[in-house]
Design a protein around this motif. Sequence first.
Motif, PDB file in Angstrom:
ATOM      1  N   SER A 110     -28.590  -6.751  -9.294  1.00 60.33           N
ATOM      2  CA  SER A 110     -28.346  -7.977 -10.065  1.00 60.33           C
ATOM      3  C   SER A 110     -28.702  -9.244  -9.311  1.00 60.33           C
ATOM      4  O   SER A 110     -28.308 -10.331  -9.716  1.00 60.33           O
ATOM      5  N   GLY A 111     -29.429  -9.132  -8.225  1.00 61.22           N
ATOM      6  CA  GLY A 111     -29.963 -10.320  -7.560  1.00 61.22           C
ATOM      7  C   GLY A 111     -29.086 -10.919  -6.486  1.00 61.22           C
ATOM      8  O   GLY A 111     -29.351 -12.032  -6.030  1.00 61.22           O
ATOM      9  N   TYR A 112     -28.025 -10.217  -6.081  1.00 61.95           N
ATOM     10  CA  TYR A 112     -27.177 -10.762  -5.015  1.00 61.95           C
ATOM     11  C   TYR A 112     -27.809 -10.458  -3.653  1.00 61.95           C
ATOM     12  O   TYR A 112     -28.481  -9.446  -3.491  1.00 61.95           O
ATOM     13  N   PRO A 113     -27.625 -11.336  -2.663  1.00 64.12           N
ATOM     14  CA  PRO A 113     -28.282 -11.121  -1.374  1.00 64.12           C
ATOM     15  C   PRO A 113     -27.839  -9.815  -0.722  1.00 64.12           C
ATOM     16  O   PRO A 113     -26.663  -9.438  -0.789  1.00 64.12           O
ATOM     17  N   GLU A 114     -28.766  -9.136  -0.075  1.00 64.50           N
ATOM     18  CA  GLU A 114     -28.448  -7.905   0.632  1.00 64.50           C
ATOM     19  C   GLU A 114     -27.429  -8.197   1.722  1.00 64.50           C
ATOM     20  O   GLU A 114     -27.541  -9.197   2.427  1.00 64.50           O
ATOM     21  N   GLY A 115     -26.436  -7.352   1.838  1.00 63.59           N
ATOM     22  CA  GLY A 115     -25.427  -7.549   2.873  1.00 63.59           C
ATOM     23  C   GLY A 115     -24.300  -8.471   2.474  1.00 63.59           C
ATOM     24  O   GLY A 115     -23.349  -8.667   3.237  1.00 63.59           O
ATOM     25  N   SER A 116     -24.370  -9.031   1.270  1.00 63.47           N
ATOM     26  CA  SER A 116     -23.302  -9.931   0.829  1.00 63.47           C
ATOM     27  C   SER A 116     -22.231  -9.131   0.087  1.00 63.47           C
ATOM     28  O   SER A 116     -22.459  -8.000  -0.320  1.00 63.47           O
ATOM     29  N   GLY A 117     -21.086  -9.732  -0.110  1.00 65.89           N
ATOM     30  CA  GLY A 117     -20.042  -9.111  -0.913  1.00 65.89           C
ATOM     31  C   GLY A 117     -18.826  -8.696  -0.109  1.00 65.89           C
ATOM     32  O   GLY A 117     -18.812  -8.780   1.110  1.00 65.89           O
ATOM     33  N   PRO A 118     -17.799  -8.235  -0.819  1.00 63.42           N
ATOM     34  CA  PRO A 118     -16.549  -7.896  -0.126  1.00 63.42           C
ATOM     35  C   PRO A 118     -16.679  -6.647   0.738  1.00 63.42           C
ATOM     36  O   PRO A 118     -17.289  -5.675   0.337  1.00 63.42           O
ATOM     37  N   GLU A 119     -16.068  -6.712   1.924  1.00 64.87           N
ATOM     38  CA  GLU A 119     -16.053  -5.585   2.848  1.00 64.87           C
ATOM     39  C   GLU A 119     -14.692  -4.901   2.876  1.00 64.87           C
ATOM     40  O   GLU A 119     -14.587  -3.737   3.215  1.00 64.87           O
ATOM     41  N   ARG A 120     -13.659  -5.667   2.589  1.00 65.02           N
ATOM     42  CA  ARG A 120     -12.303  -5.119   2.651  1.00 65.02           C
ATOM     43  C   ARG A 120     -11.380  -5.945   1.774  1.00 65.02           C
ATOM     44  O   ARG A 120     -11.681  -7.087   1.427  1.00 65.02           O
ATOM     45  N   LEU A 121     -10.263  -5.305   1.413  1.00 69.58           N
ATOM     46  CA  LEU A 121      -9.207  -5.952   0.644  1.00 69.58           C
ATOM     47  C   LEU A 121      -7.908  -5.757   1.425  1.00 69.58           C
ATOM     48  O   LEU A 121      -7.553  -4.618   1.769  1.00 69.58           O
ATOM     49  N   LEU A 122      -7.229  -6.849   1.702  1.00 67.84           N
ATOM     50  CA  LEU A 122      -5.929  -6.779   2.365  1.00 67.84           C
ATOM     51  C   LEU A 122      -4.847  -7.108   1.352  1.00 67.84           C
ATOM     52  O   LEU A 122      -4.978  -8.082   0.604  1.00 67.84           O
ATOM     53  N   CYS A 123      -3.800  -6.274   1.321  1.00 71.39           N
ATOM     54  CA  CYS A 123      -2.684  -6.554   0.439  1.00 71.39           C
ATOM     55  C   CYS A 123      -1.408  -6.096   1.143  1.00 71.39           C
ATOM     56  O   CYS A 123      -1.499  -5.457   2.202  1.00 71.39           O
ATOM     57  N   PRO A 124      -0.237  -6.349   0.594  1.00 76.12           N
ATOM     58  CA  PRO A 124       0.989  -5.967   1.302  1.00 76.12           C
ATOM     59  C   PRO A 124       1.111  -4.455   1.520  1.00 76.12           C
ATOM     60  O   PRO A 124       1.904  -4.019   2.354  1.00 76.12           O
ATOM     61  N   LEU A 125       0.330  -3.664   0.789  1.00 77.18           N
ATOM     62  CA  LEU A 125       0.387  -2.212   0.953  1.00 77.18           C
ATOM     63  C   LEU A 125      -0.486  -1.733   2.099  1.00 77.18           C
ATOM     64  O   LEU A 125      -0.249  -0.665   2.658  1.00 77.18           O
ATOM     65  N   GLY A 126      -1.512  -2.506   2.430  1.00 73.78           N
ATOM     66  CA  GLY A 126      -2.392  -2.072   3.501  1.00 73.78           C
ATOM     67  C   GLY A 126      -3.788  -2.638   3.364  1.00 73.78           C
ATOM     68  O   GLY A 126      -3.982  -3.723   2.820  1.00 73.78           O
ATOM     69  N   ARG A 127      -4.746  -1.886   3.858  1.00 73.62           N
ATOM     70  CA  ARG A 127      -6.146  -2.326   3.862  1.00 73.62           C
ATOM     71  C   ARG A 127      -7.013  -1.313   3.132  1.00 73.62           C
ATOM     72  O   ARG A 127      -6.911  -0.105   3.353  1.00 73.62           O
ATOM     73  N   PHE A 128      -7.860  -1.826   2.250  1.00 75.34           N
ATOM     74  CA  PHE A 128      -8.868  -1.014   1.571  1.00 75.34           C
ATOM     75  C   PHE A 128     -10.245  -1.451   2.051  1.00 75.34           C
ATOM     76  O   PHE A 128     -10.468  -2.624   2.325  1.00 75.34           O
ATOM     77  N   THR A 129     -11.172  -0.498   2.140  1.00 79.16           N
ATOM     78  CA  THR A 129     -12.574  -0.853   2.294  1.00 79.16           C
ATOM     79  C   THR A 129     -13.286  -0.427   1.008  1.00 79.16           C
ATOM     80  O   THR A 129     -12.619  -0.017   0.051  1.00 79.16           O
ATOM     81  N   PHE A 130     -14.611  -0.556   0.988  1.00 79.48           N
ATOM     82  CA  PHE A 130     -15.375  -0.187  -0.206  1.00 79.48           C
ATOM     83  C   PHE A 130     -16.358   0.914   0.164  1.00 79.48           C
ATOM     84  O   PHE A 130     -17.051   0.838   1.180  1.00 79.48           O
ATOM     85  N   ASP A 131     -16.401   1.952  -0.667  1.00 77.86           N
ATOM     86  CA  ASP A 131     -17.331   3.045  -0.383  1.00 77.86           C
ATOM     87  C   ASP A 131     -18.738   2.710  -0.861  1.00 77.86           C
ATOM     88  O   ASP A 131     -18.972   1.605  -1.383  1.00 77.86           O
ATOM     89  N   ASP A 132     -19.657   3.672  -0.697  1.00 77.09           N
ATOM     90  CA  ASP A 132     -21.064   3.427  -1.060  1.00 77.09           C
ATOM     91  C   ASP A 132     -21.262   3.112  -2.532  1.00 77.09           C
ATOM     92  O   ASP A 132     -22.282   2.541  -2.906  1.00 77.09           O
ATOM     93  N   THR A 133     -20.313   3.520  -3.362  1.00 79.26           N
ATOM     94  CA  THR A 133     -20.461   3.255  -4.807  1.00 79.26           C
ATOM     95  C   THR A 133     -19.853   1.912  -5.175  1.00 79.26           C
ATOM     96  O   THR A 133     -19.866   1.524  -6.341  1.00 79.26           O
ATOM     97  N   GLY A 134     -19.260   1.215  -4.194  1.00 80.89           N
ATOM     98  CA  GLY A 134     -18.647  -0.084  -4.458  1.00 80.89           C
ATOM     99  C   GLY A 134     -17.211   0.010  -4.919  1.00 80.89           C
ATOM    100  O   GLY A 134     -16.660  -0.961  -5.438  1.00 80.89           O
ATOM    101  N   ARG A 135     -16.597   1.172  -4.728  1.00 81.13           N
ATOM    102  CA  ARG A 135     -15.195   1.339  -5.136  1.00 81.13           C
ATOM    103  C   ARG A 135     -14.257   1.261  -3.931  1.00 81.13           C
ATOM    104  O   ARG A 135     -14.633   1.639  -2.824  1.00 81.13           O
ATOM    105  N   THR A 136     -13.033   0.810  -4.194  1.00 79.48           N
ATOM    106  CA  THR A 136     -12.059   0.689  -3.108  1.00 79.48           C
ATOM    107  C   THR A 136     -11.666   2.051  -2.561  1.00 79.48           C
ATOM    108  O   THR A 136     -11.598   3.041  -3.278  1.00 79.48           O
TER     109      THR A 136
END
Lengths: 263, 290
Positions: free
Chosen positions: A179-205
Amino acid sequence: MTDMTPTEREQFLYTVAQEFGPDDAIFTGFHWPTVAARVARRLHAPGFTAIYEAGIVNRGTPGVMPTSTTEVSAFDDHSDMYSNTLDSLQTYLKSGRLDGAVVEAATVDRFGNVNSTCVGEYENPTVRLPGPGGANDILAYGENVTLVNGSTDPRRYQDQVSYVSSPGYLGGDGERDASGYPEGSGPERLLCPLGRFTFDDTGRTKLDAFAPGVDLEQVREVTGWPVDDGDYDVLPRPGEESLAILREEIQAARDRGYTAIKS
Amino acid sequence: MTTPLDTSVCAVHDGDTVFFGGFGYNQPFAIAHELIRREVSDLTVVRGSGDILLDQLVGAGCVSEAVVAHCWNAIGPTPTHAFRRAVESDDPQPLAVEEFGLGDLNLRLFAGARRLPFIPTTGVVGTGQFEHRMLDENKFVEVTVGDETHHVLQPLAPDVGFVHVHRADESGNAQLFGPKAEMKYGAMACDHLVVTAEEIVATETIQSAPEQSILPAFIVDDVVEVLGGSHPAGVLDYYPRDVAYLEHYGEATVDTDGFEAFLDEWVYGVEDRSEYLTKLEESRFRRVPA
């Protein structure tokens, strides 16, 4: 004898503060990231460079807890440079020279998309929320973006947001890249009171680590996301000195009207 | 020559597109309050962040459309309740909001100031802003360059703009300390530009620090002296953001009755900014200037 066990909020703030390294240049969003940035300066990174969306490049501990990223007087003593929003959001973020960005994600989905615009239909919403502000640019162009969600309300964690105020991996499976977003851009992790999520190759937490004292059941219950069984790391707890500083900063935020921290 | 504030607002006609500069700070509240007292109507308001300035104009019934990236009360943060009521329940009248990311809104003003036919942007596909077009089908237009497709934005050139600065000379050379946010590009995109300044200074003062100037006199149509013109927003080094006042606003305006009572007290109940400041002096809120 003061209780040395951090509360959920103290632990969360400590976790977010770890994203600011002592020599880093980090695009810093409003609310939790702004509070965490001041904590980070007091804990381990007094001289990190913060970039704010009004065009502020700042490298010192504000004398007061800023009420927001546009309370310029709070940043004035230690700013290296003043420019403008176009430079902050459309130049520095795209330069490839920032170490990361830390941004609020009030309602987030499995793909790291954020909805801060509306509950219900955009044209006729049940609730009209504030809108994206600069977070839209941060997620669109930032590298090493850390999303921060301070809530444990299940409504703030969705399968797919109904409105993408700020883009994560969209529908996943390569949609963002196509969709035209720069390569390497976007979220790498999500921090919340439960812990830390990263994103897999499919873009899911993907769960990466628990906050101390949290278990799988709680993570599944709050997020509603599929989480595999397994052994996960536990995020580090603050020590006694750090906890004392966290408590001071939380009080400072309370004094300056931060609603989420007042309650 | 400076212009009195109540003359400068005559540039605004019902139905105009009006830019109000400032991003949490340096906001032309004195201007907005005068427009409310005059009951201007059917405005399209352009701002990066609407803030309580847009909230007040909306609740007062002056606005039919808004082009913004964001609208809230930074203290809390707290919702801008009048803005919400207008969008959710057409109270006091319907409000159509064309939402852009803050970067794209700045690009549109940048393009407007430079009379560009369009300006490209990249990170938009799949966003809600891309998919929902309230005011213009050409919000994003697809173009092909070689074998690549891109999206472009329309320029944004408001009819009238108001920017509140620290100081200006009588000719209109305007100086602002601190970060500029969207103000320079926004101001220069406007057909008619009014600069309000905390103080009018001698040309020698301006010329002793030309690097602080954000607008040259030939771009400015009217320069207005209005001390305290940005309260409750702050002006760096002159007076701080009035946190207590903003907190009070957030609580007091939760419903329509409370909002109307607030306007009666602070907008309709005073004749001008000077009276507003006197009232402020007598209140429990900040003194301006500090």
